[in-house]
Enzyme design. Structure first.
Site, PDB file in Angstrom:
ATOM      1  CB  VAL A 105      73.166 -55.774  32.304  1.00 37.68           C
ATOM      2  CG1 VAL A 105      74.514 -55.974  32.961  1.00 37.68           C
ATOM      3  CG2 VAL A 105      72.099 -55.483  33.368  1.00 37.68           C
ATOM      4  N   GLY A 106      71.232 -53.534  30.409  1.00 32.77           N
ATOM      5  CA  GLY A 106      69.986 -53.475  29.625  1.00 32.77           C
ATOM      6  C   GLY A 106      69.494 -52.049  29.499  1.00 32.77           C
ATOM      7  CE  LYS A 107      70.743 -46.204  26.951  1.00 31.36           C
ATOM      8  NZ  LYS A 107      71.998 -45.615  27.037  1.00 31.36           N
ATOM      9  NE  ARG A 137      59.383 -48.648  23.081  1.00 27.49           N
ATOM     10  CZ  ARG A 137      58.421 -49.237  22.405  1.00 27.49           C
ATOM     11  NH1 ARG A 137      57.174 -49.105  22.776  1.00 27.49           N
ATOM     12  NH2 ARG A 137      58.698 -49.981  21.342  1.00 27.49           N
ATOM     13  CE1 TYR A 138      65.025 -51.132  31.720  1.00 22.62           C
ATOM     14  CE2 TYR A 138      64.110 -52.054  29.693  1.00 22.62           C
ATOM     15  CZ  TYR A 138      65.150 -51.944  30.593  1.00 22.62           C
ATOM     16  OH  TYR A 138      66.321 -52.627  30.371  1.00 22.62           O
ATOM     17  N   GLY A 139      63.889 -47.478  30.793  1.00 20.52           N
ATOM     18  CA  GLY A 139      65.069 -46.891  31.435  1.00 20.52           C
ATOM     19  C   GLY A 139      66.275 -47.793  31.217  1.00 20.52           C
ATOM     20  CG  ASP A 189      54.372 -55.819  30.283  1.00 21.40           C
ATOM     21  OD1 ASP A 189      54.064 -56.409  29.221  1.00 21.40           O
ATOM     22  OD2 ASP A 189      55.216 -54.900  30.327  1.00 21.40           O
TER      23      ASP A 189
HETATM   24  N1  ADE Z   1      68.094 -57.432  33.611  1.00 26.64           N
HETATM   25  C1  ADE Z   1      66.991 -56.931  34.150  1.00 26.64           C
HETATM   26  N2  ADE Z   1      66.929 -57.221  35.440  1.00 26.64           N
HETATM   27  C2  ADE Z   1      68.014 -57.941  35.745  1.00 26.64           C
HETATM   28  C3  ADE Z   1      68.503 -58.573  36.922  1.00 26.64           C
HETATM   29  N3  ADE Z   1      67.833 -58.486  38.057  1.00 26.64           N
HETATM   30  N4  ADE Z   1      69.632 -59.253  36.858  1.00 26.64           N
HETATM   31  C4  ADE Z   1      70.280 -59.324  35.693  1.00 26.64           C
HETATM   32  N5  ADE Z   1      69.903 -58.763  34.563  1.00 26.64           N
HETATM   33  C5  ADE Z   1      68.762 -58.075  34.576  1.00 26.64           C
END
Ligand code: ADE
Length: 508
Positions: free
Chosen positions: A209-211, A213-215, A331
């Site tokens: 669900v997300g990408k 620099r952190y990973g 941050d």
């Molecule tokens: N993106 C980053 N952290 C998340 C989380 N805990 N739940 C849903 N999307 C996210």
């Protein structure tokens, strides 16, 4: 912090020693156990991606708050069988025959009686009295040490108002009692490390669900419930260490702080995988949410107030046995804030946080080489005049960033039918991914501040939020509002809005 860590370890030990034996079941001790390298077929039920049977070194059977599941474990996962110590969760394992876990139901502890010939007074002493005595001595020593460390533990002070804060229960309703029992009871700030590791290894990753620099962040499932798994890139391992340390040693359960579940470190093909498992929020980050959603003024206030409340909890040192030191985030930004289904937000990413305890004026800045996000950096960070040895300085930089987050939220708030597009702070004066120098010129030299649309002045809620923002952006750090002051102002607005709605209802 070292003392707190020792205290946690000792508490976990003391707690394990106190577990009644009837909660521990190990079928391998009483039944014929197959060779450990042999694979067995196991019944698989109530598990994600569960086709009816699976193949593994061990078959398990769990009952989590009355819900039964069955499945397979690899050899290395056998230690999972010991998580029977979690209240509400029972797990047992077998590998004596294919589908052996079909036969497992509510487990009973096998009675092991010594043969009559061995039950003379000497063997009774050897078998019962000596281990009991040893156990008693270890438990007493542990308790004495725990009490001693507790008495030496600093008592935390509030940062602004002298009032003591009560720690809210705070967990999201969709998460099982398992996490909460550990996190809000006397058992400490989180699950014991072994349980965290065990849980982590039972998670199935479902979608990324997300990408960045952190990973990467994945949605995963654990016993059917969604969890968020942040997989840290190797270059950001210090953030994992810091966040894991903070969540495991500081009581951080709060509605507006992302709920921690577990951390895990594994070695895979000679590389290290670092996972942080937290509550999952399907609406994603505030940054994502604001791209496609607009708000009404009440919704805007609810979000702003929730972010301020999360920050107050972080910034506040709490005096009590379940207290917490003061923490500055360093941050804060819309990408590090998650939106919950109830319209409130919670603050995430403690990888850069600094910790302070007034009692012994202890400041722990960690050793993360990472810096905050340039776009959100306060003037004193950009011109490098920040007093790095003074904890207050870090809270003041958080307040600068809080003002920018409130600005992002208000831009997406509809007043008189007018709303602005989502834009990041300083979008009109710096390019995307601005350099440190570009930000310094704008914020320190030109002393530019984000502009506020006229429509905000005409609305009682939004005009107050606009005033709050401006007071978060004073060039002089001590002149800025505190998080507590921001929260109080917004709470008052919220109460006033509730009262006028109530009055309107009565008048109609
Ligand atoms: N993106 C980053 N952290 C998340 C989380 N805990 N739940 C849903 N999307 C996210």
């Amino acid at each position: 912090m070292g003392e707190v860590t020792i205290l946690k370890a000792l508490l976990a030990t003391a707690w394990l020693l106190c577990v009644p034996a009837d909660q521990i079941t190990d079928y391998s001790s009483t039944e014929e156990v197959a060779g450990s390298s042999r694979l067995v077929t196991c019944a698989c039920e109530n598990r994600p991606n569960c086709p009816g049977t699976c193949s593994g070194h061990w078959c398990f059977f769990t009952v989590v708050h009355g819900v039964q599941s069955r499945g397979c474990f690899e050899q290395a996962q056998y230690e999972t069988c010991r998580t029977a110590r979690i209240p509400g969760l029972h797990i047992s394992c077998c590998n004596n025959k294919d589908l052996c876990n079909e036969d497992l139901t509510e487990p009973k502890v096998p009675e092991v009686k010594p043969p009559a010939s061995e039950t003379g007074p000497d063997s009774v002493i050897m078998l019962v009295a000596v281990p009991l005595l040893l156990l008693l001595i270890v438990a007493m020593a542990t308790c004495a040490l725990v009490l001693w460390l507790r008495s030496r533990k600093p008592h935390y002070k509030d940062d602004d108002d002298a009032a003591m804060m009560k720690i809210p229960a705070g967990a999201d309703p969709n998460y099982g009692d398992i996490f909460d029992e550990f996190c809000t009871s006397g058992s400490g700030t989180g699950l014991p490390y072994l349980v965290q590791r065990t849980m982590a290894r039972q998670i199935s990753l479902v979608e990324c669900v997300g990408k960045g620099r952190y990973g990467e962040v994945w949605r995963g499932t654990w016993t059917g419930e969604s969890v968020a798994v942040k997989i840290f890139s190797s270059r950001d391992e210090q953030s994992w260490f810091r966040e894991t340390e903070i969540y495991n040693t500081v009581q951080l359960r709060h509605d507006n702080i992302l709920g921690f579940i577990a951390s895990d470190m594994t070695s895979k093909n000679s590389s290290t995988q670092l996972w942080l498992i937290t509550h999952f929020h399907e609406l994603g980050s505030l940054y994502d949410f604001l791209q496609y959603s607009s708000l009404d003024p009440e919704g805007c206030l609810r979000m702003c107030l929730s972010v301020a409340s999360g920050l107050v909890h972080l910034h506040t040192e709490i005096l009590s046995t379940q207290g917490k030191p003061a923490i500055a985030h360093r941050d804060l930004k819309s990408r590090n804030i998650l939106v919950k289904r109830n319209g409130q937000c919670c603050i995430a990413d403690l990888g850069l946080a600094v910790i302070h305890s007034q009692n012994n004026d202890y400041l722990d800045v960690g050793n993360n080489p990472r810096v905050g996000t340039k776009r959100y950096m306060a003037p004193e960070v950009l011109d490098e005049s920040i007093r790095v040895e003074v904890f207050e300085s870090y809270k003041q930089t958080d307040i600068w960033a809080l003002g920018l987050v409130l600005w992002e939220i208000t831009r997406r708030t509809v007043v008189n039918g007018i709303v602005e597009e989502y834009r990041p702070p300083f979008f009109d004066v710096v390019p995307s991914d601005p350099s440190f120098e570009e930000m310094r010129k704008v914020v320190c030299v030109d002393q530019y501040r984000p502009s506020l649309h006229n429509r905000l002045c005409s609305h009682p809620i939004l005009s107050t939020i606009a005033k709050v923002m401006k007071e978060c952006w004073f060039q002089s750090p001590p002149a800025r509002l505190t998080a507590l002051r921001v929260r109080k102002t917004l709470s008052k607005l919220d109460q006033d809005a509730d009262q006028s709605t109530e009055k309107l209802k009565q008048d109609v």
